[in-house]
Write a protein that holds these residues in place. Structure first.
Motif, PDB file in Angstrom:
ATOM      1  N   GLU A   1     -10.163   6.464 -17.778  1.00  0.00           N
ATOM      2  CA  GLU A   1     -10.553   5.569 -16.691  1.00  0.00           C
ATOM      3  C   GLU A   1     -11.855   4.835 -17.004  1.00  0.00           C
ATOM      4  O   GLU A   1     -12.066   3.712 -16.568  1.00  0.00           O
ATOM      5  N   ASP A   2     -12.737   5.476 -17.773  1.00  0.00           N
ATOM      6  CA  ASP A   2     -13.969   4.803 -18.189  1.00  0.00           C
ATOM      7  C   ASP A   2     -13.649   3.637 -19.118  1.00  0.00           C
ATOM      8  O   ASP A   2     -14.287   2.581 -19.057  1.00  0.00           O
ATOM      9  N   VAL A   3     -12.662   3.847 -19.997  1.00  0.00           N
ATOM     10  CA  VAL A   3     -12.225   2.747 -20.866  1.00  0.00           C
ATOM     11  C   VAL A   3     -11.650   1.614 -20.023  1.00  0.00           C
ATOM     12  O   VAL A   3     -11.942   0.430 -20.243  1.00  0.00           O
ATOM     13  N   ALA A   4     -10.834   1.962 -19.027  1.00  0.00           N
ATOM     14  CA  ALA A   4     -10.236   0.948 -18.146  1.00  0.00           C
ATOM     15  C   ALA A   4     -11.307   0.187 -17.385  1.00  0.00           C
ATOM     16  O   ALA A   4     -11.207  -1.037 -17.205  1.00  0.00           O
ATOM     17  N   GLU A   5     -12.353   0.890 -16.947  1.00  0.00           N
ATOM     18  CA  GLU A   5     -13.434   0.213 -16.240  1.00  0.00           C
ATOM     19  C   GLU A   5     -14.144  -0.784 -17.153  1.00  0.00           C
ATOM     20  O   GLU A   5     -14.567  -1.850 -16.721  1.00  0.00           O
ATOM     21  N   GLY A   6     -14.239  -0.442 -18.437  1.00  0.00           N
ATOM     22  CA  GLY A   6     -14.799  -1.381 -19.405  1.00  0.00           C
ATOM     23  C   GLY A   6     -13.951  -2.635 -19.521  1.00  0.00           C
ATOM     24  O   GLY A   6     -14.474  -3.754 -19.661  1.00  0.00           O
ATOM     25  N   TYR A   7     -12.617  -2.486 -19.440  1.00  0.00           N
ATOM     26  CA  TYR A   7     -11.733  -3.649 -19.454  1.00  0.00           C
ATOM     27  C   TYR A   7     -12.031  -4.561 -18.260  1.00  0.00           C
ATOM     28  O   TYR A   7     -12.108  -5.794 -18.400  1.00  0.00           O
ATOM     29  N   LEU A   8     -12.180  -3.959 -17.086  1.00  0.00           N
ATOM     30  CA  LEU A   8     -12.450  -4.759 -15.890  1.00  0.00           C
ATOM     31  C   LEU A   8     -13.788  -5.476 -16.007  1.00  0.00           C
ATOM     32  O   LEU A   8     -13.902  -6.660 -15.653  1.00  0.00           O
ATOM     33  N   GLU A   9     -14.796  -4.779 -16.496  1.00  0.00           N
ATOM     34  CA  GLU A   9     -16.107  -5.405 -16.644  1.00  0.00           C
ATOM     35  C   GLU A   9     -16.051  -6.594 -17.589  1.00  0.00           C
ATOM     36  O   GLU A   9     -16.749  -7.594 -17.383  1.00  0.00           O
ATOM     37  N   GLU A  10     -15.204  -6.519 -18.612  1.00  0.00           N
ATOM     38  CA  GLU A  10     -15.073  -7.659 -19.521  1.00  0.00           C
ATOM     39  C   GLU A  10     -14.396  -8.833 -18.820  1.00  0.00           C
ATOM     40  O   GLU A  10     -14.785  -9.991 -19.024  1.00  0.00           O
ATOM     41  N   LEU A  11     -13.407  -8.573 -17.974  1.00  0.00           N
ATOM     42  CA  LEU A  11     -12.783  -9.651 -17.208  1.00  0.00           C
ATOM     43  C   LEU A  11     -13.782 -10.283 -16.250  1.00  0.00           C
ATOM     44  O   LEU A  11     -13.751 -11.497 -16.025  1.00  0.00           O
ATOM     45  N   VAL A  12     -14.660  -9.466 -15.676  1.00  0.00           N
ATOM     46  CA  VAL A  12     -15.718 -10.001 -14.810  1.00  0.00           C
ATOM     47  C   VAL A  12     -16.683 -10.840 -15.624  1.00  0.00           C
ATOM     48  O   VAL A  12     -17.063 -11.947 -15.222  1.00  0.00           O
ATOM     49  N   ASP A  13     -17.092 -10.343 -16.787  1.00  0.00           N
ATOM     50  CA  ASP A  13     -18.018 -11.074 -17.644  1.00  0.00           C
ATOM     51  C   ASP A  13     -17.424 -12.379 -18.145  1.00  0.00           C
ATOM     52  O   ASP A  13     -18.165 -13.316 -18.479  1.00  0.00           O
ATOM     53  N   ARG A  14     -16.101 -12.457 -18.189  1.00  0.00           N
ATOM     54  CA  ARG A  14     -15.444 -13.695 -18.606  1.00  0.00           C
ATOM     55  C   ARG A  14     -15.175 -14.621 -17.422  1.00  0.00           C
ATOM     56  O   ARG A  14     -14.467 -15.623 -17.563  1.00  0.00           O
ATOM     57  N   SER A  15     -15.713 -14.285 -16.261  1.00  0.00           N
ATOM     58  CA  SER A  15     -15.625 -15.130 -15.060  1.00  0.00           C
ATOM     59  C   SER A  15     -14.193 -15.313 -14.573  1.00  0.00           C
ATOM     60  O   SER A  15     -13.871 -16.323 -13.951  1.00  0.00           O
ATOM     61  N   LEU A  16     -13.334 -14.349 -14.849  1.00  0.00           N
ATOM     62  CA  LEU A  16     -11.955 -14.402 -14.373  1.00  0.00           C
ATOM     63  C   LEU A  16     -11.765 -13.582 -13.100  1.00  0.00           C
ATOM     64  O   LEU A  16     -10.896 -13.883 -12.283  1.00  0.00           O
ATOM     65  N   ILE A  17     -12.544 -12.543 -12.944  1.00  0.00           N
ATOM     66  CA  ILE A  17     -12.469 -11.662 -11.780  1.00  0.00           C
ATOM     67  C   ILE A  17     -13.839 -11.613 -11.119  1.00  0.00           C
ATOM     68  O   ILE A  17     -14.868 -11.603 -11.803  1.00  0.00           O
TER      69      ILE A  17
END
Length: 888
Positions: A448-464
């Protein structure tokens, strides 16, 4: 999505060979051969990235996707059939031996056929010129970038405060070279803001004697960009004529030599990768003259790479600025008719603060009749009009999607499943991604920590977008802009990744995931009647709606069409009992069921779902009985959420000798939320339920308040905690007494939440101060349900002794009746954030003068605390937010 399907199978099939070897008996060699073919085709898929616009490559990738889907279906269906075969009696299996042998032969033949198909695709890559195909940027891409710049630069509205902040950053501060970044979603106005700052006459234009503006874009060419900059400089004509013949290194040298004597400002619009910056960074000298570089990007990682200065995260337009921009584009300085203001404001609001949407939609309405009748048709349907294939909006936003690494694309497209305009709980999203097999997990980190890293990258890419954050600043809930959600749905339909059905939109393209957005009972029944038999190989079914999923026909339809399902998510259920047929869905990994009524039956056969990883059940049992013992057969269960009168099975034990029986323990369980713990009213025994979860990391316990002897629960339950050696996050609700012995709490606890818990009795707070790793403490008072024992909670006095809470970083007090706060010197030496919400009983100043590490303090509707904190701020110097503001 061929890439993600192949990647999933390459992780899924080897594990099957290990974990389900007995189910694959007779076809192991064929499966191993399939894995080898998939590894080869995976190489091809990686090599084809960036060439997917080529029609031949697109066709081949589509064939790979279909072959991979077929392989997944054949194997999962075979496991389902073998499971049914092995459930039969000995005689039944003996009678079915010929049929079972035939099934093995058939599945072996099918796998061989799939292997041949994949092998042929791989072998034909050179024959059709696919392997050597080069990615190209056509005229359409250039036109798109030109339109984007025109849209973003026209009609500047708002950005007054934003531009003032950036102008100050550019013209003040250190004289060393600095890079300033503006980040945000595509179409948010980054270019507009950068242009406004670049053309600022009073501050910027008079401060820098040398300026240049260049566009980078995804098609970054370092040499072309360097040429663009040099051509904007005042260089000799002789040198200017030589520029075209220079190499990239020579251009870097010439630009460096020219700029080293200037105070310069270079704006680079739309940078996409850190590598792009690294190619040209040596062209910009640090001449200690106060020179600056301003970049815009959709990707936070790029901004952080180019500079240590935090990027400027551009916000969405507010409603008033959205309306002003809309009016300016539609009426060109003329007055808006009174009858159009209400629908006009609604249309502008529907653009959700995205300037690109506002400008494009205003352009559409400029050419329409300006009447209430016409404009009212657009109210509530903004996304529909903006998402047309020939529109600039989806094309601009699609650039962000194409730039995603392959492992993030399915995670992004998954947002299309959820209804629009909702806040999505991050933990739920993480569990879904894991169940779907999206997370590539090859190390010892928590998945789940890895998955949270995925979400943070989508946020950093201004998509989420981040909707809310946890107290530790992690993301609590997120959302997606309507236009991006529409992009997810459209792209997913083409890839057969997911489809969304709503209202009377009843169609199917045999996607792997189905989301039904029910608004009333007829919409759900209408979809099922229109699609009595959809693809039986769908892997996920979501139901969102306020009508409830209730009748028997609905469940018959589910069991018929989703035999291989991995994810079932029902937001509202109106049934008296959990269907026993659920136990046949042996591939199920994620099950979420929210019941609007009481359950009469929770079947023991739930234990047949041996692949289940997440179980979320919201509801209550009518007879106050426990969940079935079948729960303990779910050996792969990692997350268990039980709410409102759904207790775990009652387990009698004379004394707490050994912590657990390994045969019954759920060793993989990491998250456990228990509505309450049952206890023996005669005190002859008590449940040792916590001993069944040796590896739990997150735990919620909610005690049941009764009219008799509720004091008995706490001291008899807390001894169970000592065996949870991996426990990090603990939440306790409705507890009358905390233990005084700190050894009853695991030393591993880092976050603790106490809601409706008596702190003064027995010195519970003193005990908590001895937890060595506690970093976050939340104390919550009110918000109780009626008739609970602590509803009449009295005013309390807090005393924090010296040297307690050594690692505490965050303290939150919410609706606590704190009369006085006494704190000895040396307590809470590491406290950084203090949050006080609706605490108004304070009668004397809190003794917080020793908290010199405080950096961030909030006082919300806590006037008594607020005044005292304002005085403390003068001594300590922390950032203080008071809401609502109070007079001096």
């Amino acid at each position: 999505m061929a890439d993600s399907v192949v990647a999933f199978l390459l992780g899924y099939l080897p594990n099957l060979l290990i974990d389900e070897a007995n189910f694959l008996a007779g076809v192991e060699d064929r499966v191993k051969s399939l894995i080898r073919e998939l590894r080869m085709i995976n190489i091809f898929l990686k090599n084809s990235l960036g060439k997917r616009n080529d029609e031949m490559v697109k066709e081949v990738v589509g064939q790979i996707r279909e072959a991979a889907y077929e392989a997944e279906d054949v194997i999962d269906k075979f496991i389902l059939e073998v499971t049914e075969y092995r459930k039969r009696s000995t005689i039944g299996r003996m009678l079915d031996i010929p049929s079972h042998a035939k099934r093995i032969r058939n599945v072996g033949t099918k796998i061989v056929g799939i292997n041949d198909t994949i092998s042929q695709i791989f072998n034909n890559r050179e024959r059709y010129g696919i392997e050597g195909a080069e990615a190209s940027v056509d005229a359409e891409d250039e036109t798109l970038h030109r339109h984007r710049r025109q849209v973003e630069e026209d009609d500047v509205v708002g950005f007054v405060d934003d531009s003032a902040i950036l102008v100050k950053q550019l013209t003040h501060g250190d004289r060393k070279l600095d890079v300033i970044s503006i980040i945000g979603m595509g179409g948010l106005g980054k270019t507009t803001l950068a242009k406004k700052v670049y053309n600022n006459k009073i501050g910027v234009m008079s401060h820098f004697n040398c300026r240049a503006w260049v566009y980078a874009s995804q098609d970054f060419r370092a040499r072309d960009l360097l040429l663009q900059i040099l051509k904007q400089m005042q260089i000799p004509d002789g040198l200017r004529r030589k520029l075209e013949g220079m190499s990239e290194d020579e251009l870097i040298k010439e630009l460096f030599e020219y700029l080293k004597e200037e105070r310069y400002l270079i704006v680079m619009d739309d940078i996409w990768t850190t590598e792009d910056w690294d190619k040209i960074r040596n062209a910009f000298p640090d001449n200690s003259k106060g020179s600056r570089i301003l970049i815009t990007s959709r990707i936070k990682k790029v901004a952080l790479h180019v500079s240590h200065t935090l990027p400027y995260d551009l916000p969405f337009l507010n409603e008033e600025d959205s309306w002003e921009l809309f009016k300016k584009r539609v009426f060109r300085g003329k007055t808006c008719p009174v009858e159009l203001e209400i629908p006009g404001r609604q249309i502008a609001k529907g653009c959700r603060g995205l300037p690109l949407s506002i400008v494009v939609l205003a352009g559409i309405l400029t050419n329409k009749e300006k009447s209430f009748h016409i404009w009212s048709k657009y109210v509530g349907h903004v996304t529909t009009f903006l998402a047309r294939d020939d529109d600039i909006c989806p094309k601009i936003l699609f650039l962000s999607y194409t730039d995603l690494p392959m492992f993030l694309k399915p995670c992004f497209l998954y947002f299309g499943i959820f209804p629009e305009d909702i806040e999505i709980p991050v933990r739920r999203l993480m569990h879904l991604w894991v169940a779907e097999g999206f997370i590539q997990h090859n190390d010892d980190r928590n998945i789940e920590d890895v998955a949270e890293g995925y979400l943070e990258e989508l946020v950093d890419r201004s998509l989420i977008q981040v909707a809310s954050r946890r107290i530790d600043r992690g993301i609590k809930t997120c959302r997606i802009h309507d236009l991006l959600r529409d992009l997810c749905i459209k792209e997913s339909a083409e890839e057969k990744f997911l489809e969304v059905q709503s209202r009377n939109n009843f169609s199917t393209n045999n996607s792997r995931r189905l989301s039904i957005l029910g608004t009333d009972g007829s919409s759900t029944r209408g979809y099922m009647s229109s699609n009595p038999s959809i693809s039986i190989y769908a892997r996920s079914l979501f139901y969102f709606g306020n009508d409830g999923f209730s009748d028997e026909d609905a469940w018959t339809w589910v069991h018929k069409n989703f035999k291989l399902v991995r994810v079932l998510n029902f937001e509202i259920l109106r049934i008296p009992a959990m269907p026993k047929s659920l136990a046949k869905l042996i591939h199920l990994r994620y099950l979420r069921m929210e019941f609007s009524n009481s359950l009469s039956v929770f079947p023991d056969c739930i234990g047949n779902l041996t692949n289940l990883e997440t179980l979320y059940v919201k509801g209550s049992l009518t007879d106050r009985s426990c969940l079935p013992n079948g729960i303990f057969r779910l050996k792969r269960l990692r997350n268990l959420y039980l709410s409102d009168r759904l207790p775990l099975p009652f387990i009698r034990k004379k004394r707490l000798s050994s912590p657990w029986d390994s045969k019954e323990a759920l060793g993989k369980l990491e998250v456990l939320s228990i509505a309450f713990l049952l206890y023996d009213r005669q005190k002859k025994s008590f449940p040792v339920v916590l001993g069944k979860f040796p590896n739990v990391r997150k735990l919620k316990i909610q005690f049941e308040w009764c009219s008799f002897d509720y004091v008995w629960q706490a001291p008899n339950v807390f001894p169970c905690l000592r065996y949870l050696n991996h426990l990090e996050i603990l939440r306790i609700e409705d507890c009358c007494m905390l233990p005084t012995d700190p050894n009853l709490f695991p030393s591993t606890i880092t976050k603790l939440t106490l809601k409706s818990v008596e702190l003064e009795v027995g010195g519970g707070l003193t005990m908590l101060g001895k937890l060595p790793q506690l970093r976050i403490l939340k104390l919550e008072g009110r918000g109780y349900k009626p008739n609970r024992a602590l509803e009449t909670q009295h005013d309390i006095s807090i005393r924090v002794i010296a040297d307690s809470f050594p690692q505490l970083h965050v303290l939150k007090l919410n609706q606590m009746k704190i009369k006085e706060w006494k704190q000895e010197t040396g307590a809470m030496p590491s406290l950084i954030r203090l949050i006080i919400i609706e605490c108004n009983e304070l009668i004397s100043p809190p003794e917080l003068w020793s908290l010199t590490t405080l950096r961030d303090v909030k006082a919300i509707r806590s006037s008594g605390w607020a005044r005292m904190l304002r005085e403390l701020q003068k001594e300590v110097g922390f950032k203080l937010l008071i809401q609502p503001p109070i007079p001096d």
